[in-house]
Design a protein around this motif. Structure first.
Motif, PDB file in Angstrom:
ATOM      1  N   PRO A  77       7.036  35.971 -19.101  1.00 18.28           N
ATOM      2  CA  PRO A  77       5.738  36.655 -19.140  1.00 18.28           C
ATOM      3  C   PRO A  77       5.774  37.864 -20.069  1.00 18.28           C
ATOM      4  O   PRO A  77       6.829  38.446 -20.308  1.00 18.28           O
ATOM      5  N   LEU A  78       4.605  38.213 -20.606  1.00 16.84           N
ATOM      6  CA  LEU A  78       4.438  39.413 -21.422  1.00 16.84           C
ATOM      7  C   LEU A  78       3.624  40.419 -20.622  1.00 16.84           C
ATOM      8  O   LEU A  78       2.691  40.042 -19.920  1.00 16.84           O
ATOM      9  N   ILE A  79       3.959  41.689 -20.763  1.00 17.67           N
ATOM     10  CA  ILE A  79       3.209  42.731 -20.059  1.00 17.67           C
ATOM     11  C   ILE A  79       2.504  43.590 -21.101  1.00 17.67           C
ATOM     12  O   ILE A  79       3.147  44.287 -21.889  1.00 17.67           O
ATOM     13  N   LEU A  80       1.179  43.516 -21.126  1.00 13.56           N
ATOM     14  CA  LEU A  80       0.346  44.279 -22.054  1.00 13.56           C
ATOM     15  C   LEU A  80       0.041  45.635 -21.441  1.00 13.56           C
ATOM     16  O   LEU A  80      -0.444  45.730 -20.308  1.00 13.56           O
ATOM     17  N   LEU A  81       0.325  46.698 -22.198  1.00 10.38           N
ATOM     18  CA  LEU A  81       0.105  48.064 -21.724  1.00 10.38           C
ATOM     19  C   LEU A  81      -1.146  48.707 -22.302  1.00 10.38           C
ATOM     20  O   LEU A  81      -1.619  49.719 -21.795  1.00 10.38           O
ATOM     21  N   GLY A  82      -1.672  48.152 -23.416  1.00 10.05           N
ATOM     22  CA  GLY A  82      -2.866  48.727 -24.010  1.00 10.05           C
ATOM     23  C   GLY A  82      -2.864  48.579 -25.515  1.00 10.05           C
ATOM     24  O   GLY A  82      -2.186  47.731 -26.071  1.00 10.05           O
ATOM     25  N   ALA A  83      -3.636  49.455 -26.170  1.00  7.46           N
ATOM     26  CA  ALA A  83      -3.758  49.446 -27.625  1.00  7.46           C
ATOM     27  C   ALA A  83      -3.682  50.879 -28.124  1.00  7.46           C
ATOM     28  O   ALA A  83      -3.987  51.824 -27.401  1.00  7.46           O
ATOM     29  N   GLU A  84      -3.284  51.026 -29.381  1.00  9.84           N
ATOM     30  CA  GLU A  84      -3.210  52.357 -29.978  1.00  9.84           C
ATOM     31  C   GLU A  84      -3.573  52.268 -31.454  1.00  9.84           C
ATOM     32  O   GLU A  84      -3.433  51.221 -32.078  1.00  9.84           O
ATOM     33  N   ALA A  85      -4.049  53.387 -31.971  1.00  6.53           N
ATOM     34  CA  ALA A  85      -4.400  53.479 -33.390  1.00  6.53           C
ATOM     35  C   ALA A  85      -4.616  54.938 -33.750  1.00  6.53           C
ATOM     36  O   ALA A  85      -4.961  55.757 -32.883  1.00  6.53           O
ATOM     37  N   GLN A  86      -4.430  55.260 -35.014  1.00  9.22           N
ATOM     38  CA  GLN A  86      -4.667  56.630 -35.472  1.00  9.22           C
ATOM     39  C   GLN A  86      -6.138  57.005 -35.359  1.00  9.22           C
ATOM     40  O   GLN A  86      -6.468  58.168 -35.168  1.00  9.22           O
ATOM     41  N   SER A  87      -7.012  56.015 -35.459  1.00  4.13           N
ATOM     42  CA  SER A  87      -8.449  56.285 -35.428  1.00  4.13           C
ATOM     43  C   SER A  87      -9.029  56.280 -34.016  1.00  4.13           C
ATOM     44  O   SER A  87     -10.229  56.423 -33.844  1.00  4.13           O
ATOM     45  N   VAL A  88      -8.166  56.137 -33.010  1.00  5.51           N
ATOM     46  CA  VAL A  88      -8.611  56.056 -31.618  1.00  5.51           C
ATOM     47  C   VAL A  88      -8.006  57.202 -30.821  1.00  5.51           C
ATOM     48  O   VAL A  88      -6.795  57.418 -30.857  1.00  5.51           O
ATOM     49  N   GLY A  89      -8.845  57.937 -30.087  1.00  3.84           N
ATOM     50  CA  GLY A  89      -8.352  59.035 -29.271  1.00  3.84           C
ATOM     51  C   GLY A  89      -7.694  58.567 -27.990  1.00  3.84           C
ATOM     52  O   GLY A  89      -6.700  59.124 -27.548  1.00  3.84           O
ATOM     53  N   ALA A  90      -8.248  57.521 -27.374  1.00  7.93           N
ATOM     54  CA  ALA A  90      -7.702  57.018 -26.118  1.00  7.93           C
ATOM     55  C   ALA A  90      -8.041  55.538 -25.963  1.00  7.93           C
ATOM     56  O   ALA A  90      -8.998  55.047 -26.567  1.00  7.93           O
ATOM     57  N   SER A  91      -7.239  54.855 -25.186  1.00  8.81           N
ATOM     58  CA  SER A  91      -7.554  53.474 -24.835  1.00  8.81           C
ATOM     59  C   SER A  91      -7.143  53.243 -23.397  1.00  8.81           C
ATOM     60  O   SER A  91      -6.249  53.912 -22.874  1.00  8.81           O
ATOM     61  N   ARG A  92      -7.812  52.314 -22.760  1.00 11.28           N
ATOM     62  CA  ARG A  92      -7.463  51.966 -21.387  1.00 11.28           C
ATOM     63  C   ARG A  92      -7.857  50.523 -21.104  1.00 11.28           C
ATOM     64  O   ARG A  92      -8.802  49.998 -21.692  1.00 11.28           O
ATOM     65  N   ILE A  93      -7.086  49.921 -20.222  1.00  4.62           N
ATOM     66  CA  ILE A  93      -7.363  48.552 -19.795  1.00  4.62           C
ATOM     67  C   ILE A  93      -8.299  48.640 -18.591  1.00  4.62           C
ATOM     68  O   ILE A  93      -8.043  49.394 -17.645  1.00  4.62           O
ATOM     69  N   LEU A  94      -9.364  47.885 -18.649  1.00  2.00           N
ATOM     70  CA  LEU A  94     -10.357  47.901 -17.573  1.00  2.00           C
ATOM     71  C   LEU A  94     -10.547  46.504 -17.005  1.00  2.00           C
ATOM     72  O   LEU A  94     -10.425  45.507 -17.719  1.00  2.00           O
ATOM     73  N   ALA A  95     -10.874  46.461 -15.719  1.00  2.00           N
ATOM     74  CA  ALA A  95     -11.246  45.209 -15.053  1.00  2.00           C
ATOM     75  C   ALA A  95     -12.643  45.392 -14.484  1.00  2.00           C
ATOM     76  O   ALA A  95     -12.919  46.400 -13.817  1.00  2.00           O
TER      77      ALA A  95
END
Length: 158
Positions: free
Chosen positions: A77-95
């Protein structure tokens, strides 16, 4: 007899030209290159397929949803923690939930031999506090963060 010899000599000349042309075209492919060979990808990338990456346009300071399809053809299995980028201040996984609207998740586990289609079902990644506008038609550089490492991706803005 003289005409036959002339035709044969002409045919041999054309055959020689064709062989030289073929050698000229194939020589680069047959040559031994001294260029370094790229390192194989890390183990966590084997069996990982990422496609259909897109985001909606959004203004500076705004938010958008990252839509992406992730296929895990690996044995683990793979465990996804989120996404990141220089142009993004924050990211979060939502359900999306029936009663609370949305719940924040720490991670998503993608079982072996399974596909996760973020954004088209109840799971999604929200990119917020954008440091610049995301304009329709451009491409945004991002990275998906997995427990074992990050994978660079390009998202098309719709």
């Amino acid at each position: 007899m003289g005409g036959d010899w002339s035709m044969m000599r002409n045919a041999l000349g054309w055959a020689r030209r064709l062989c030289c042309a073929a050698l000229f075209l194939l020589a680069p492919a047959m040559a031994v290159s001294s260029a370094p060979i790229a390192d194989p990808p890390p183990d966590y990338l084997y069996g990982l397929v990422i496609d259909s990456v897109r985001v909606d346009s959004a203004p500076t300071g705004g938010a958008t949803i990252l839509r992406v399809r992730i296929v895990n053809d690996a044995a683990e299995p793979l465990i996804l923690l989120g996404a990141e980028a220089q142009s993004v201040g924050a990211s979060r996984i939502l359900a999306r939930t029936q009663h609370a609207g949305r719940a924040v998740l720490d991670s998503i586990t993608i079982p072996s031999e399974e596909m996760l289609d973020l954004g088209s079902n109840h799971l999604l990644i929200e990119l917020s506090n954008l440091k610049r506008p995301f304009r329709k038609g451009e491409t945004i550089s991002l990275a998906l963060s997995f427990l074992r490492g990050t994978v660079p991706i390009e998202a098309h803005v719709h």
